[in-house]
Design an enzyme around this catalytic site. Structure first.
Site, PDB file in Angstrom:
ATOM      1  N   SER A  33       0.587  -1.051  -0.736  1.00  0.00           N
ATOM      2  CA  SER A  33       0.059  -0.522  -0.511  1.00  0.00           C
ATOM      3  C   SER A  33       0.706   1.255   0.147  1.00  0.00           C
ATOM      4  CB  SER A  33      -0.711  -0.086   1.236  1.00  0.00           C
ATOM      5  OG  SER A  33      -0.140   0.379   2.909  1.00  0.00           O
ATOM      6  N   LYS A  34       0.441   2.570  -0.020  1.00  0.00           N
ATOM      7  CA  LYS A  34       1.490   3.763  -0.696  1.00  0.00           C
ATOM      8  C   LYS A  34       1.578   3.653   1.130  1.00  0.00           C
ATOM      9  CE  LYS A  34      -2.020   5.865  -4.031  1.00  0.00           C
ATOM     10  NZ  LYS A  34      -2.019   7.112  -4.847  1.00  0.00           N
ATOM     11  N   ARG A  35       0.936   3.734   2.126  1.00  0.00           N
ATOM     12  CA  ARG A  35       1.525   4.036   3.501  1.00  0.00           C
ATOM     13  C   ARG A  35       2.687   2.879   3.675  1.00  0.00           C
ATOM     14  NH1 ARG A  35      -3.806   4.482   3.260  1.00  0.00           N
ATOM     15  NH2 ARG A  35      -3.726   1.994   3.272  1.00  0.00           N
ATOM     16  N   ASP A  36       2.771   1.685   2.947  1.00  0.00           N
ATOM     17  CA  ASP A  36       4.182   1.063   3.519  1.00  0.00           C
ATOM     18  C   ASP A  36       5.675   1.466   3.586  1.00  0.00           C
ATOM     19  OD1 ASP A  36       1.963  -1.588   4.087  1.00  0.00           O
ATOM     20  OD2 ASP A  36       2.049  -2.380   2.445  1.00  0.00           O
TER      21      ASP A  36
END
Ligand code: GLU
Length: 512
Positions: free
Chosen positions: A265-268
């Site tokens: 994910s983008k937050r990873d």
């Protein structure tokens, strides 16, 4: 006659382009080049509520950095202009109306409260997926259930409405995905998606199909998350009567977290300690930031090579591919069906390979720039010498200056740990003698002579060189480890080496 291959990358400017998006762009680019076709970029900005300023410029800069700029785009328009859906807005309504006219779409006047009530009713009746579909629409307020006169009156009075697609109740929808093969879906599982919103904007589905058709797109290569939408898209092509020119679909496998558990994910990224975006990003609205591969020191060609292998392989054990070689070797058939784990160690490996393959002259500007950030002006020759010293030992260009700046900046402090362990009477004896030798020396001083002279000095004092070597390094560089010391001596020259030794002798106490 076969059609010219035209593919498109169709990002929505809702934030920084994620690494998965860059991979989609790359595969589209490779496919177009391989087939002698065109690579288009279309900005899908119909959802104005999710628009983020700067996102489009970020997409452009990312693709330019990687050298995979589109042939046609908002900033490089061709015959299919405009390339932003917001600028194509006036054209969509007529297509939606055509579908209504042909009986494949209908007006729906349901308020959000009515839609919510329907969902609650269905949930209470234990319907797993409560949705507006071929069954539930019969109980809602739309042009299929209301009398014609009332529909006309509602439209005439300016009442808000949406246009929904009328999904057939019982039809098998088939599509032959280039990666997955035949995909079959029963239309009963699909919902009557909104095509035109009440604000007069088309939804993604309508705009995407109309534009792909008008832009003569021959192949749609996109992420797997769009596979569930593909049956609707196939139906829309059919309803419009565009089946003959319907593009072929290829849905790319997901990018997975490093441990394989779930989608990357983008937050990873910053959470796991590596970037998942091509460039650094700062959201002007909320100040949110994310780090990029470029600023983290990845070379564009190495990153591109890494990216190409996230889901594709050439079928043999070759791994290093230039962009030209990728174009030559690329084929959709060799894209895997299952998700690909994101492995940052592999990205680093690629970077090291590309770094090592670059000439010293090519890498020198990185070093000159890094040095100047610390107020050091160094010449091309010096920078090249530092590159030669460090190239085989580093992953990122910034490590060259960091790992060798002591060559330019003489140490004023010494690693106390190393001093405590290695600085002793023998070291002082050898270093004193070596400084004396160098002070009277005027011949060629390369790595070999430097080493031979040091060896002779130690031998004359009957001291084993190996025992004092780390102290010698400490004296000249200030630290206990680093690149080849004799190469460093050669770069410094005899005078500077002698000067540094004298300074260390005057500074360090002998603890023996
Ligand atoms: N706008 C969609 C996205 O943001 C494009 C999907 C497609 O390629 O059809 O990914």
């Amino acid at each position: 006659m076969s059609r010219e291959v035209r593919v498109r990358f169709a990002p929505s400017p809702t934030g920084p382009l994620h690494i998965g998006g860059v991979r989609t762009a790359l595969y589209n680019y490779l496919f177009a080049r391989k087939r002698g076709g065109k690579f288009l970029l279309r900005i899908e900005d119909t959802d104005q509520t999710r628009f983020v300023p700067g996102a489009e410029a970020y997409i452009q800069e990312s693709l330019e950095w990687l050298g995979i700029s589109p042939d046609e785009s908002p900033w490089n328009p061709g015959d299919s202009a405009p390339y932003r859906q917001s600028e194509r807005k006036p054209s969509y309504m007529q297509y939606a109306l055509d579908l209504v006219e042909a009986g494949h779409a209908y007006y729906a006047f349901d308020t959000s409260e009515e839609l919510e009530a329907m969902r609650e009713r269905l949930t209470a009746a234990r319907v797993v997926q409560p949705q507006y579909n071929s069954i539930t629409r019969t109980q809602m307020k739309n042009s299929l259930t209301l009398p014609d006169e009332e529909v006309k009156a509602r439209l005439a009075s300016g009442e808000p409405y949406v246009i929904r697609v009328k999904i057939p109740r019982k039809e098998e929808v088939r599509l032959n995905d280039m990666i997955r093969g035949w995909v079959m879906v029963q239309s009963a599982t699909l919902d009557d998606k909104v095509l035109m919103k009440s604000d007069g904007m088309p939804t993604y589905h309508l705009a995407n199909i109309v534009d792909d058709h008008l832009m003569n797109i021959t192949h749609v290569i996109r992420g797997e998350e769009w596979l569930p939408s593909a049956p609707l898209h196939v139906l829309l092509y059919k309803f419009f009567g565009w089946e003959d020119t319907m593009p072929e679909f290829a849905h790319l496998p997901l990018l997975l977290k490093p441990d394989g558990n779930g989608k990357l994910s983008k937050r990873d990224g910053d959470k796991l300690g590596f970037p998942v975006f091509p460039l650094n990003w700062e959201n002007k609205l909320d100040g949110e930031t994310a780090s990029g591969f470029r600023e983290s020191g990845y070379l564009p060609d190495a990153f591109l090579n890494f990216l190409a292998f996230l889901g594709w392989n050439p079928g043999d054990d070759r791994e290093i591919f230039s962009l030209e070689e990728l174009i030559e070797a690329f084929s959709v058939e060799r894209i895997g069906k299952s998700g690909t784990k994101f492995d940052i160690a592999k990205a680093k490996w690629f970077n090291e390979q590309y770094l090592r393959a670059k000439s010293n002259a090519e890498l020198a500007p990185h070093v000159i720039a890094d040095a100047s950030k610390e107020g050091e002006i160094i010449l091309q020759d010096t920078a090249e010498a530092l590159v030669a010293l460090m190239k085989e030992r580093v992953t990122f260009p910034s490590e060259i200056w960091q790992g060798s700046k002591f060559v330019v900046i003489a140490p004023t402090e010494f690693d106390q740990d190393v001093a405590g362990k290695r600085w002793n009477a023998d070291a002082v004896t050898v270093l004193t003698a070596y400084a004396e030798t160098l002070e009277g020396f005027s011949g060629t001083y390369d790595a070999e002579t430097a080493k031979a002279m040091l060896g002779e000095t130690a031998e004359a004092k009957e001291i084993k060189l190996g025992k004092v070597m780390q102290a010698v390094r400490l004296a000249v560089t200030g630290v206990g480890a680093g690149p080849d010391l004799m190469e460093i001596f050669a770069i410094l020259g005899p005078e500077e080496v002698a000067k540094r030794i004298r300074f260390s002798l005057a500074t360090l106490d002998v603890i023996s």
